[in-house]
Write a protein that holds these residues in place. Structure first.
Motif, PDB file in Angstrom:
ATOM      1  N   LEU A 163      34.080  39.212  49.137  1.00  0.00           N
ATOM      2  CA  LEU A 163      34.689  39.246  47.805  1.00  0.00           C
ATOM      3  C   LEU A 163      35.718  38.127  47.663  1.00  0.00           C
ATOM      4  O   LEU A 163      35.846  37.518  46.594  1.00  0.00           O
ATOM      5  CB  LEU A 163      35.349  40.607  47.562  1.00  0.00           C
ATOM      6  CG  LEU A 163      34.393  41.792  47.425  1.00  0.00           C
ATOM      7  CD1 LEU A 163      35.164  43.089  47.338  1.00  0.00           C
ATOM      8  CD2 LEU A 163      33.515  41.621  46.185  1.00  0.00           C
ATOM      9  N   LEU A 164      36.422  37.847  48.767  1.00  0.00           N
ATOM     10  CA  LEU A 164      37.415  36.769  48.732  1.00  0.00           C
ATOM     11  C   LEU A 164      36.709  35.447  48.444  1.00  0.00           C
ATOM     12  O   LEU A 164      37.189  34.619  47.649  1.00  0.00           O
ATOM     13  CB  LEU A 164      38.147  36.705  50.079  1.00  0.00           C
ATOM     14  CG  LEU A 164      39.149  35.570  50.239  1.00  0.00           C
ATOM     15  CD1 LEU A 164      40.328  35.761  49.290  1.00  0.00           C
ATOM     16  CD2 LEU A 164      39.678  35.490  51.667  1.00  0.00           C
ATOM     17  N   VAL A 199      38.001  32.250  54.011  1.00  0.00           N
ATOM     18  CA  VAL A 199      37.071  33.319  54.397  1.00  0.00           C
ATOM     19  C   VAL A 199      36.968  33.359  55.922  1.00  0.00           C
ATOM     20  O   VAL A 199      36.977  34.435  56.530  1.00  0.00           O
ATOM     21  CB  VAL A 199      35.700  33.088  53.734  1.00  0.00           C
ATOM     22  CG1 VAL A 199      34.707  34.113  54.233  1.00  0.00           C
ATOM     23  CG2 VAL A 199      35.837  33.176  52.228  1.00  0.00           C
ATOM     24  N   SER A 200      36.928  32.183  56.524  1.00  0.00           N
ATOM     25  CA  SER A 200      36.872  32.160  57.990  1.00  0.00           C
ATOM     26  C   SER A 200      38.121  32.801  58.583  1.00  0.00           C
ATOM     27  O   SER A 200      38.037  33.565  59.539  1.00  0.00           O
ATOM     28  CB  SER A 200      36.755  30.727  58.508  1.00  0.00           C
ATOM     29  OG  SER A 200      35.692  30.092  57.859  1.00  0.00           O
ATOM     30  N   LEU A 201      39.279  32.458  57.980  1.00  0.00           N
ATOM     31  CA  LEU A 201      40.521  33.051  58.487  1.00  0.00           C
ATOM     32  C   LEU A 201      40.462  34.568  58.401  1.00  0.00           C
ATOM     33  O   LEU A 201      40.834  35.283  59.338  1.00  0.00           O
ATOM     34  CB  LEU A 201      41.724  32.545  57.695  1.00  0.00           C
ATOM     35  CG  LEU A 201      42.346  31.233  58.150  1.00  0.00           C
ATOM     36  CD1 LEU A 201      43.610  30.957  57.364  1.00  0.00           C
ATOM     37  CD2 LEU A 201      42.674  31.282  59.639  1.00  0.00           C
ATOM     38  N   PHE A 224      47.225  43.406  43.213  1.00  0.00           N
ATOM     39  CA  PHE A 224      48.087  42.614  42.333  1.00  0.00           C
ATOM     40  C   PHE A 224      48.015  41.125  42.685  1.00  0.00           C
ATOM     41  O   PHE A 224      48.030  40.287  41.801  1.00  0.00           O
ATOM     42  CB  PHE A 224      49.526  43.131  42.385  1.00  0.00           C
ATOM     43  CG  PHE A 224      49.685  44.454  41.702  1.00  0.00           C
ATOM     44  CD1 PHE A 224      49.371  44.586  40.348  1.00  0.00           C
ATOM     45  CD2 PHE A 224      50.097  45.574  42.404  1.00  0.00           C
ATOM     46  CE1 PHE A 224      49.498  45.815  39.711  1.00  0.00           C
ATOM     47  CE2 PHE A 224      50.219  46.806  41.771  1.00  0.00           C
ATOM     48  CZ  PHE A 224      49.919  46.925  40.416  1.00  0.00           C
ATOM     49  N   ALA A 225      47.920  40.834  43.986  1.00  0.00           N
ATOM     50  CA  ALA A 225      47.804  39.421  44.366  1.00  0.00           C
ATOM     51  C   ALA A 225      46.566  38.829  43.711  1.00  0.00           C
ATOM     52  O   ALA A 225      46.605  37.721  43.137  1.00  0.00           O
ATOM     53  CB  ALA A 225      47.725  39.297  45.879  1.00  0.00           C
ATOM     54  N   ALA A 226      45.442  39.571  43.747  1.00  0.00           N
ATOM     55  CA  ALA A 226      44.197  39.061  43.173  1.00  0.00           C
ATOM     56  C   ALA A 226      44.295  38.999  41.638  1.00  0.00           C
ATOM     57  O   ALA A 226      43.887  38.011  41.018  1.00  0.00           O
ATOM     58  CB  ALA A 226      43.040  39.943  43.599  1.00  0.00           C
ATOM     59  N   LEU A 227      44.842  40.070  41.053  1.00  0.00           N
ATOM     60  CA  LEU A 227      44.941  40.116  39.581  1.00  0.00           C
ATOM     61  C   LEU A 227      45.760  38.940  39.047  1.00  0.00           C
ATOM     62  O   LEU A 227      45.357  38.251  38.116  1.00  0.00           O
ATOM     63  CB  LEU A 227      45.606  41.423  39.134  1.00  0.00           C
ATOM     64  CG  LEU A 227      44.703  42.641  38.959  1.00  0.00           C
ATOM     65  CD1 LEU A 227      45.506  43.818  38.451  1.00  0.00           C
ATOM     66  CD2 LEU A 227      43.567  42.328  37.979  1.00  0.00           C
ATOM     67  N   PHE A 228      46.933  38.716  39.672  1.00  0.00           N
ATOM     68  CA  PHE A 228      47.794  37.641  39.175  1.00  0.00           C
ATOM     69  C   PHE A 228      47.166  36.281  39.442  1.00  0.00           C
ATOM     70  O   PHE A 228      47.386  35.332  38.698  1.00  0.00           O
ATOM     71  CB  PHE A 228      49.188  37.741  39.793  1.00  0.00           C
ATOM     72  CG  PHE A 228      49.924  38.995  39.385  1.00  0.00           C
ATOM     73  CD1 PHE A 228      49.774  39.508  38.100  1.00  0.00           C
ATOM     74  CD2 PHE A 228      50.739  39.684  40.278  1.00  0.00           C
ATOM     75  CE1 PHE A 228      50.433  40.657  37.708  1.00  0.00           C
ATOM     76  CE2 PHE A 228      51.399  40.837  39.896  1.00  0.00           C
ATOM     77  CZ  PHE A 228      51.246  41.339  38.609  1.00  0.00           C
ATOM     78  N   VAL A 251      45.239  30.369  46.093  1.00  0.00           N
ATOM     79  CA  VAL A 251      44.704  31.721  45.893  1.00  0.00           C
ATOM     80  C   VAL A 251      44.197  32.270  47.220  1.00  0.00           C
ATOM     81  O   VAL A 251      44.512  33.393  47.605  1.00  0.00           O
ATOM     82  CB  VAL A 251      43.566  31.693  44.855  1.00  0.00           C
ATOM     83  CG1 VAL A 251      42.916  33.075  44.771  1.00  0.00           C
ATOM     84  CG2 VAL A 251      44.098  31.280  43.507  1.00  0.00           C
ATOM     85  N   GLY A 252      43.436  31.441  47.911  1.00  0.00           N
ATOM     86  CA  GLY A 252      42.918  31.865  49.211  1.00  0.00           C
ATOM     87  C   GLY A 252      44.069  32.278  50.112  1.00  0.00           C
ATOM     88  O   GLY A 252      44.040  33.325  50.771  1.00  0.00           O
ATOM     89  N   LEU A 253      45.130  31.439  50.105  1.00  0.00           N
ATOM     90  CA  LEU A 253      46.281  31.721  50.958  1.00  0.00           C
ATOM     91  C   LEU A 253      46.890  33.082  50.610  1.00  0.00           C
ATOM     92  O   LEU A 253      47.066  33.939  51.464  1.00  0.00           O
ATOM     93  CB  LEU A 253      47.314  30.604  50.767  1.00  0.00           C
ATOM     94  CG  LEU A 253      48.587  30.731  51.588  1.00  0.00           C
ATOM     95  CD1 LEU A 253      48.266  30.539  53.044  1.00  0.00           C
ATOM     96  CD2 LEU A 253      49.613  29.701  51.157  1.00  0.00           C
ATOM     97  N   SER A 254      47.176  33.286  49.304  1.00  0.00           N
ATOM     98  CA  SER A 254      47.925  34.490  48.964  1.00  0.00           C
ATOM     99  C   SER A 254      47.070  35.741  49.162  1.00  0.00           C
ATOM    100  O   SER A 254      47.551  36.751  49.668  1.00  0.00           O
ATOM    101  CB  SER A 254      48.512  34.384  47.562  1.00  0.00           C
ATOM    102  OG  SER A 254      47.616  34.863  46.613  1.00  0.00           O
ATOM    103  N   VAL A 255      45.793  35.675  48.810  1.00  0.00           N
ATOM    104  CA  VAL A 255      44.984  36.887  48.962  1.00  0.00           C
ATOM    105  C   VAL A 255      44.688  37.176  50.438  1.00  0.00           C
ATOM    106  O   VAL A 255      44.707  38.331  50.869  1.00  0.00           O
ATOM    107  CB  VAL A 255      43.681  36.782  48.140  1.00  0.00           C
ATOM    108  CG1 VAL A 255      42.833  38.037  48.348  1.00  0.00           C
ATOM    109  CG2 VAL A 255      44.008  36.644  46.676  1.00  0.00           C
ATOM    110  N   SER A 256      44.461  36.131  51.236  1.00  0.00           N
ATOM    111  CA  SER A 256      44.165  36.422  52.654  1.00  0.00           C
ATOM    112  C   SER A 256      45.416  36.973  53.344  1.00  0.00           C
ATOM    113  O   SER A 256      45.325  37.822  54.228  1.00  0.00           O
ATOM    114  CB  SER A 256      43.631  35.191  53.379  1.00  0.00           C
ATOM    115  OG  SER A 256      44.586  34.173  53.363  1.00  0.00           O
ATOM    116  N   TYR A 257      46.585  36.525  52.917  1.00  0.00           N
ATOM    117  CA  TYR A 257      47.816  37.129  53.449  1.00  0.00           C
ATOM    118  C   TYR A 257      47.894  38.604  53.049  1.00  0.00           C
ATOM    119  O   TYR A 257      48.242  39.469  53.841  1.00  0.00           O
ATOM    120  CB  TYR A 257      49.055  36.383  52.924  1.00  0.00           C
ATOM    121  CG  TYR A 257      49.676  35.480  53.963  1.00  0.00           C
ATOM    122  CD1 TYR A 257      50.540  36.002  54.915  1.00  0.00           C
ATOM    123  CD2 TYR A 257      49.390  34.126  54.010  1.00  0.00           C
ATOM    124  CE1 TYR A 257      51.109  35.185  55.876  1.00  0.00           C
ATOM    125  CE2 TYR A 257      49.943  33.300  54.973  1.00  0.00           C
ATOM    126  CZ  TYR A 257      50.803  33.850  55.908  1.00  0.00           C
ATOM    127  OH  TYR A 257      51.364  33.047  56.871  1.00  0.00           O
TER     128      TYR A 257
END
Length: 1542
Positions: A346-347, A585-587, A1223-1227, A1240-1246
């Protein structure tokens, strides 16, 4: 689909669905897929569910209003669906033909609704209160109906009028009804009729919880709230579910185990019959043995090696008993593993969505909600899995403990010999616990490889072969971690050894603290303790280096893997471009990989340990059992109530027989005495009658019930009354008679709580004689038919034993008319018994009445001659003895116990016993004085109250003192920070901050790097990108290492400081503290609490800081990429803190309750093992099994909520974590236009990582609170009141002080502690140098107190003492004490060399020491030892006799050779010979010294210069002995009693 829906209704239209801002699904899709999904689900699970309900019937539930509504709605739904169906038929008749789908869907739906309605009723009849199956069905139905609900409205609003009115109406009816069903499904039905739920006052809400409540653990909330409001107590806990109780679990396992044993037996018999015939059954006294032949023999006998008997496998029975339940948990785990991998996908979609311009926004929103939904589902499933695993673990533990307990009651003595009590208790505590620990993670054995393979598959798809580089790094790290683990385990073992030796030394120091103070030896022992402590800290330091390395490996592993993979990926091929999708995604996948890779080695090592435990438990449960039929209890035929014919008995199969040719017939109601030399088999005979021995041949029968009194009385840890009743009903009159007959009435007056006094373990607060009499009382109260008394009279003193014989055992006693077999050494009773049996070397040598045996002049007559001499003396003065009781109510001289000696009862009992012996061995001065002596020992009971009552009140203090409740004060954390060092503490926090910063830096750099891909100038700076990324990551690794190392150093420094302060304070503490505080409590501070500060606290602090900074950096990253996120943080943080406070308060108390209720299981168990023969003899086997089960259940009662509290917490905290992801994804979606995909990748994977660390952070907070308490407790004991300083520089006396040795007491008074009465009142006397003064007086007159005052162990209340005109209250304590010498009453030795015991500061040369040994008559003994002066003394000097210990104390005194000597005369320990040696040595060696002697044997002080008689703390008489005798005062009376004056 074309066939079903017809050409007009297409199944899928891309433009209508995906590529539009107002998506909608085609009608055909709605009618087919959306309508059928719930139906397919329900029809698929129904058969299994109905089968399950058939098996599990909980009783039916009455029709309730709610149930009627559910049923009516279900039928209405069926009507609505079929209305559609009939309408379609109607239309067809009208000539409007509809596609088949309009027939099929309503038909299927209608059938499904009928099925659902049937299930509603079937569940009611089977007692299901809330159905998960139907809940999911209604939930799916509502979910699927939402789409048509929306599209029908859209359609209607776009057209002028509704074309298909009827279907439009029925659909909304349908929708409304389904929603109503869903709402009703959330509520519970009433419990079934006739169920046991109602009877229980505090039932666990889980059994009645609804489906929603069960999956979210909502039912636990009530307990969490209660625990938050006030500390939980045992009464607040729910009662245990039936399925978890011992009653349900233990038989389940035992049944499987018996099947296993039976199977292996039948196989074995098949294979063995060919080879050897079974031994005759009479010889086989076992059940479950290897057919009387050991496995080795069988193997030799078997011709074909293939058919070696297979041992019954305990593992198989465990799996059969608990496997099915556990598998449900495994199914959940499988589901969870699969769902884990949805989120990285999904990410990827989310990042690609951000990249694309001009795609509809609802994609992003639905992705965000999907991410939330999968994460939430994963949470629920994971915690269900854990719940099943933990409960399985709990069941296994309950069943194992029960099985081991039951087995321990029936194993043979040979088997008992092969494992000590400690080992068996270990099976219960350690080994059973290993199973619990393993079951939690057992699923990782298959789940970890599965997760690893799935992760690698997705990674390969993402990055191709470059993944292998990363995997290689991971694999390389495994051996690195393994080596570290091995090393740290070795360090742990080493550290435990140091800890043990330190605790052992501390124990001795605390036990002998008085002696240390008297000799002023504290410093030397302090050095010894600190030396061991230093070694301990050095090992801790080494372990800390390792720990820092492994922490580094652990935190840097994911980074290193990512680095190598990305570097390889970019450099292998110029066309490989690292974009945000690939990188993040790999992370995410690498992060998933991290957990199984860490867990796998742990699970495997845990598996290895558990397999060892399994073997041990299996061996124990395969031991031979006693044969219940070896003694025939049914015997009614013969007239004899006990008969043994041709008996031949042995203790173990392989040993030679102990008893041979035993023929005994005891007529009903007679008294048989068994006599013989030590070791001739008297006790074995009793055991044989009880069926405790192996019967090799012959027959034993006993008629009726048996009562047994063992030689060593067995006392339970219960009240005195419970010990006597032993499970029988209380009958006051009978009970009174029993106490009277056993001479226990006077003892009850002495015990603080009468017969409700709690008796300590092994009867610690009773004397040996009292224990024996309680054993007799138990036997008498049980009112059995046959009494087997194994020498019960040896432990009590002569006149008590006479009382017991006359009132209990003898021809006129309470047992007359019962059959009694009495083993005895007391010859005086033999004339009064019916028959005497004489045993010699395991055979009956002769048998008959007293007169007959005397005539035969055989072994018995000779036995009498040997023993008679001593016994006749004993029997000379019984009348006088009775008169004496009035003469001396409580002050016979041998009663000396001063109130100071509050040592535990064990020494007390030992002392009494030794004292008795020393008295009997005294040279028989005159029969008269002997009887006084003997009378003295029996009378010693009187002064005990002061001594016993004191600890009794203390006990109350103990409980109040050690259970801390409520929050830990902030002050304690500050104290700890101070001990670490405030600067260092700040530095540690800064380092942790830097390390997090480096980690964030590396990831931000990565997101920048991935953004290069969009600008198409990647090739230029690949090297720079890789280089900086590597540099940042490695910096993070190094910082992690430095920070964890600094933290460890700080912790070790704190541990050193805290221990040092504690030790220094304890050595300076006033003596009165030790009199009022049990040693165990002080020792606990040195062992348990220091251990927590050394080991648990550091790791907890480390984990806490780590998780705290991870959570913090997540928030920072998300806020920096989407600032609006800050709005959400406040409410989430509020909920988080709220949940955390509830959890911490409840779980802390649950942990305490669990550990408090755990120890009774083990202590009851070890008690049972030691008393198993008594339990079997009285036939109380099943009652004890019940007691054990109750104790286990009691423990599980607090353990179970403990497990659930963790699940409860997990679901709630992870929900907060999932909200953060949402919320991270929504924002990110809302701010799509301003954000780069990298950010985006950074904030959502965190955000995806944060759940784990949030969860751990709460756990760590809780552990931190539990562990920091140790600091508080150590602190409390580091600040107790101290005595005066050891040395005062300005007041130091001359080195050769005191020259003369004059001692003056001037108006001196003293009390033990504040608030107590004065012990000495206004003493004024002066003693010239070189005088010898004897001090005498009754118990409690203050004799010992006077000597303690000289040493200032007691400080003056008023007045003063001066020695050679220097006031002793003004100089330092060491200056004073090192100039006085005492030979204490109880010789105290410390473990170490003999030389150290004489001269701990090594002030004297070897020659001086040898010379001293010569004077103290030890030279010969010491020079015969191989080690000479370096001979090791064991703890408490156990390897020297008591007399030798006393001589060692004399040698100490000779070596110090000070001007003033105090001699607290040892009454108990020393035989007269040693006593004379000591006296003569003192007369010669201390000729010119001042000597104070506290005398018990007056003959030692008759030649002293003066005698001081104390009475109630005042001087009664003070003069020369001859003057005092002529005055005919108190002293004269004492001398007369001792037979020194006629």
């Amino acid at each position: 689909m074309e066939r079903l829906c017809g050409p007009e209704l297409p199944f899928w239209v891309a433009n209508q669905t995906l590529h539009t801002d107002q998506p909608d699904l085609p009608v055909c899709f709605q009618l087919s897929v959306l309508s059928w999904v719930p139906c397919i689900y329900l029809w698929a699970v129904s058969p299994i569910y109905i089968f399950y309900l058939k098996k599990n019937n909980k009783g039916y539930i009455m029709m309730s209003i709610m149930n009627r509504f559910k049923t009516v709605f279900g039928l209405l739904l069926w009507v609505v669906c079929w209305t559609d169906l009939f309408y379609t038929f109607h239309e067809t008749q009208q000539g409007m033909s509809q596609p088949p789908i309009f027939f099929i869907t309503p038909l299927v739906l209608g059938m499904t609704m009928l099925l659902a309605t049937f299930l509603i009723q079937f569940e009611r009849l089977r007692g299901v209160q809330s159905s998960g199956i139907l809940f999911i069905f209604w939930f799916l139905s509502v979910l699927c109906a939402i789409v048509p609900f929306r599209s029908k409205i859209l359609l209607a609003s776009s057209q002028v009028e509704v074309t298909d009115t009827l279907r439009f109406t029925t659909f909304y009816f349908y929708f409304g009804l389904v929603v109503l069903e869903l709402i009703l499904c959330c509520f519970n039905e009433k419990p079934p009729l006739f169920s046991n739920v109602v009877t229980d006052p505090n039932v666990c809400p889980e059994s009645t919880a609804g489906f929603l409540s069960t999956i979210t653990f909502w039912w636990f909330t009530s307990l969490a709230v209660k625990g938050f409001k006030m500390p939980l107590e045992a009464k607040d806990l729910w009662s245990l579910n039936q399925r978890d109780s011992s009653k349900a679990m233990v038989p389940k396992l035992l049944k499987e185990w018996e099947k296993e044993q039976a199977k292996s037996k039948s196989k074995q018999n098949l294979s063995n019959d060919v080879v050897y015939s079974k031994p005759p059954p009479s010889a086989n006294n076992h059940i479950g043995g290897e057919n009387g032949t050991s496995p080795e023999e069988v193997e030799v006998l078997l011709s074909n090696p293939k058919s070696v008997p297979r041992r019954p496998s305990f593992l198989r029975s465990l799996v059969r008993a608990f496997g099915p339940y556990f598998l449900i948990g495994s199914a959940y785990k499988l589901l969870q593993d699969v769902i884990t991998f949805v989120n990285p996908q999904l990410l990827r979609m989310l990042i690609s969505f951000i990249k694309q311009k001009g795609v509809p926004d609802w994609w992003g929103y639905s992705l965000a909600f999907l991410m939330f939904f999968t994460a939430f589902l994963q949470t629920l499933i994971l915690h269900q899995h854990f719940q099943y695993c933990f409960i399985t673990g709990m069941h296994v533990r309950t069943a194992l403990i029960g099985a081991i307990y039951r087995k321990s009651l029936v194993i043979t003595n040979a088997a008992k010999r092969s494992s000590t009590v400690g080992e068996v208790v270990n099976l219960m505590s350690v080994d059973a616990q290993r199973f619990v620990d393993l079951t939690t993670f057992l699923n990782m054995l298959w789940s970890a490889p599965l997760q690893i393979m799935l992760a690698l598959y997705f990674l390969w798809q993402n990055l191709g072969p470059s993944v292998l580089a990363g995997v290689a790094v991971m694999i390389l790290l495994i051996p690195f971690n393994a080596v570290i683990a091995m090393k740290s385990r070795a360090y742990q073992v080493e550290q435990m050894q140091h800890k043990d030796s330190r605790i052992k030394l501390m124990n001795e120091i605390l036990n002998g603290i008085k002696v240390l103070k008297l000799y002023a030896w504290e410093n030397s022992f302090k050095e010894k303790v600190l030396a061991i402590r230093q070694k301990e800290l050095n090992v801790l330091k080494k372990a800390a280096y390792l720990g820092a390395l492994s922490t580094m490996a652990w935190t840097s592993a994911p980074f290193l893997v990512a680095l190598t993979t990305f570097a390889v990926y970019v450099t292998v091929d110029k066309n490989n471009i690292l974009d945000a999708e690939k990188a993040f995604v790999s992370l995410a996948l690498f992060n998933i990989l991290r957990f199984p890779l860490n867990m796998l080695p742990q699970v495997i090592s845990s598996l290895v340990q558990t397999s060892v435990s399994l073997k041990r438990i299996q061996n124990f449960l395969s031991h031979d059992e006693l044969d219940p039929n070896s003694v025939d209890r049914k015997n009614t035929a013969s007239d004899f109530s006990v008969s043994v014919v041709n008996g031949k008995f042995t203790w173990a199969k392989e040993d030679s027989p102990v008893l041979r040719d035993i023929n005994v017939l005891v007529p009903q109601g007679s008294l048989l005495a068994v006599v013989g030399h030590v070791g001739c088999g008297k006790s074995s005979l009793i055991s044989a009658l009880l069926g405790e021995m192996e019967k090799l041949e012959g027959d034993v029968s006993i008629r009726g019930s048996v009562a047994y009194v063992p030689q060593q009385a067995w006392i339970q840890n219960a009240t005195l009354r419970d010990n006597i009743l032993f499970g029988n009903a209380y009958n006051e009159q009978k009970y009174g008679c029993v106490l009277e007959a056993c001479a226990l009435t006077p003892d009850l007056e002495v015990l603080p709580g009468g017969d409700m006094t709690e008796i300590g373990e092994k009867g610690i607060n009773l004397s040996g004689g009292q224990r024996q009499r309680v054993g007799l009382a138990r036997a008498l109260y049980s009112d059995a038919d046959v009494y087997l008394l194994d020498d019960p009279l040896s432990a009590v003193d002569a006149h008590v034993s006479k009382h017991i014989f006359d009132n209990l055992i003898g021809p006129e006693g309470a047992l007359k008319g019962k059959t009694r077999i009495l083993v005895t050494h007391g010859i005086s009773y033999l004339p009064q018994v019916d028959n005497i049996m004489v045993m010699v070397d395991g055979r009956v040598s002769e048998m008959g009445s007293y007169q007959e045996l005397l005539k035969q002049n055989g072994a018995f007559a000779e036995f009498l001659r040997n023993y008679a001499l001593e016994d006749i003396i004993e029997d000379e003065a019984p009348e006088e003895m009775i008169n004496d009781e009035d003469l001396f109510p409580e002050d016979t001289l041998s009663n000396h116990i001063d109130m100071v000696d509050t040592e535990p009862g064990i020494n007390e009992a030992k002392r009494k016993f030794i004292r008795q012996i020393s008295i009997i061995s005294a040279d028989g001065e005159t029969p008269r004085s002997r009887s006084v002596r003997r009378h003295g020992c029996s009378q010693r009971k009187h002064p005990e109250p002061q001594e016993k009552k004191q600890p009794q009140e203390m006990e109350k203090l103990i409980q109040a003192e050690t259970t801390e409740t409520g929050r830990v004060k902030l002050k304690v954390y500050l104290e700890y920070a101070k001990a670490v060092g405030l600067l260092l503490s700040v530095l540690i926090c800064i380092l942790y901050g830097c390390q997090s910063a480096a980690a964030i830096g590396a990831n931000i750099w990565l997101s920048e790097w991935t953004n290069d891909a969009l600008k198409n100038h990647t090739e230029d700076n690949v090297n720079m990108r890789v280089g900086v990324y590597a540099a940042l990551g490695i910096t993070q690794g190094v910082l992690v290492m430095i920070s964890s190392f600094t933290l460890a150093m700080g912790n070790i420094g704190a541990a050193r400081k805290l221990h040092h302060n504690l030790l220094a304070n304890k050595l300076h503490t006033v003596q009165s503290f030790y009199d009022t505080t049990p040693i165990g409590r002080i020792l606990n501070r040195f062992s348990k609490d220091i251990f927590v500060i050394d080991e648990s606290l550091p790791s907890t602090v480390l984990m806490f800081l780590f998780t705290f900074f991870v959570s913090l950096s997540t928030m920072i990253v998300i806020i920096s990429s989407t600032p609006i996120f800050a709005v959400v943080i406040a409410p989430l943080a509020f909920v988080y803190i709220f949940v955390q406070r509830f959890y911490v308060a409840t779980s802390r108390q649950l942990k305490r309750l669990e550990s408090v209720s755990r120890s009774p299981i083990y202590s009851h168990f070890s008690e049972t093992i030691t008393g198993s023969s008594v339990i079997r003899a009285f036939g109380r086997h099943s009652a004890f099994v019940c007691m054990s089960d109750m104790k286990v259940d009691e423990n599980q009662k607090s353990y179970y909520p403990g497990i659930v509290s963790n699940r409860w917490l997990g679901v709630r905290i992870e929900f907060i974590g999932n909200c953060i992801v949402l919320f991270a994804a929504l924002f990110a979606v809302t701010g799509k236009n301003d954000l780069s995909p990298g950010l985006v990748g950074l904030s959502v994977s965190y955000a995806l990582q944060v759940t784990m660390s949030l969860n751990w952070m709460v756990r760590m907070t809780s552990d931190l609170e539990n562990n920091i308490v140790a600091v508080e407790r150590v602190k409390e004991y580091s600040e107790t009141e101290t005595e005066a300083p050891w040395e005062i520089e300005e007041k130091k006396p001359n080195p050769d002080w005191p020259m003369q040795g004059n001692v003056d007491f001037h108006n001196y008074s003293v009390r033990y502690r504040e608030g107590l009465d004065l012990v000495l009142k206004n003493l004024t006397l002066s003693v010239k140098g070189g005088e010898k003064v004897g001090i005498v007086g009754r118990t409690g007159a203050g004799k010992s107190s006077m000597t303690l005052c000289l040493f200032r162990l007691l400080e003056a209340a008023e007045g003063e003492i001066s020695i050679d005109d220097i006031k002793i209250s003004e100089i330092g304590l060491h200056d004073l004490r090192s100039k006085l010498t005492i030979i204490p009453q109880e010789p105290v030795l410390f473990s170490g060399t003999l030389r150290m015991n004489l001269d701990p500061f090594e002030k004297y040369s070897d020659d001086e020491v040898w010379k001293v040994l010569e004077h103290s008559h030890l030279r010969k003994f010491v020079s015969n030892q191989p080690a000479k002066l370096e001979m090791e003394c064991s703890e408490g000097g156990e390897n020297l006799s008591v007399g030798q210990r006393q001589l060692v104390c004399l040698a100490r005194a000779l070596l110090r050779k000070t001007r003033i000597l105090v001699l607290d005369e040892a009454t108990a320990a020393v035989d007269l010979e040693t006593d004379d040696l000591i006296q003569s040595t003192i007369r010669t060696q201390f000729e010119d010294c001042t000597v104070f002697t506290i005398a018990h044997r007056l003959n030692t002080i008759m030649d002293y210069t003066r005698v001081l008689v104390l009475d109630k703390g005042q001087i009664a008489e003070f003069d020369t002995p001859s003057n005092l005798i002529s005055q005919r005062g108190i002293f004269y009376g004492m001398a007369k009693d001792a037979g020194l004056v006629s």
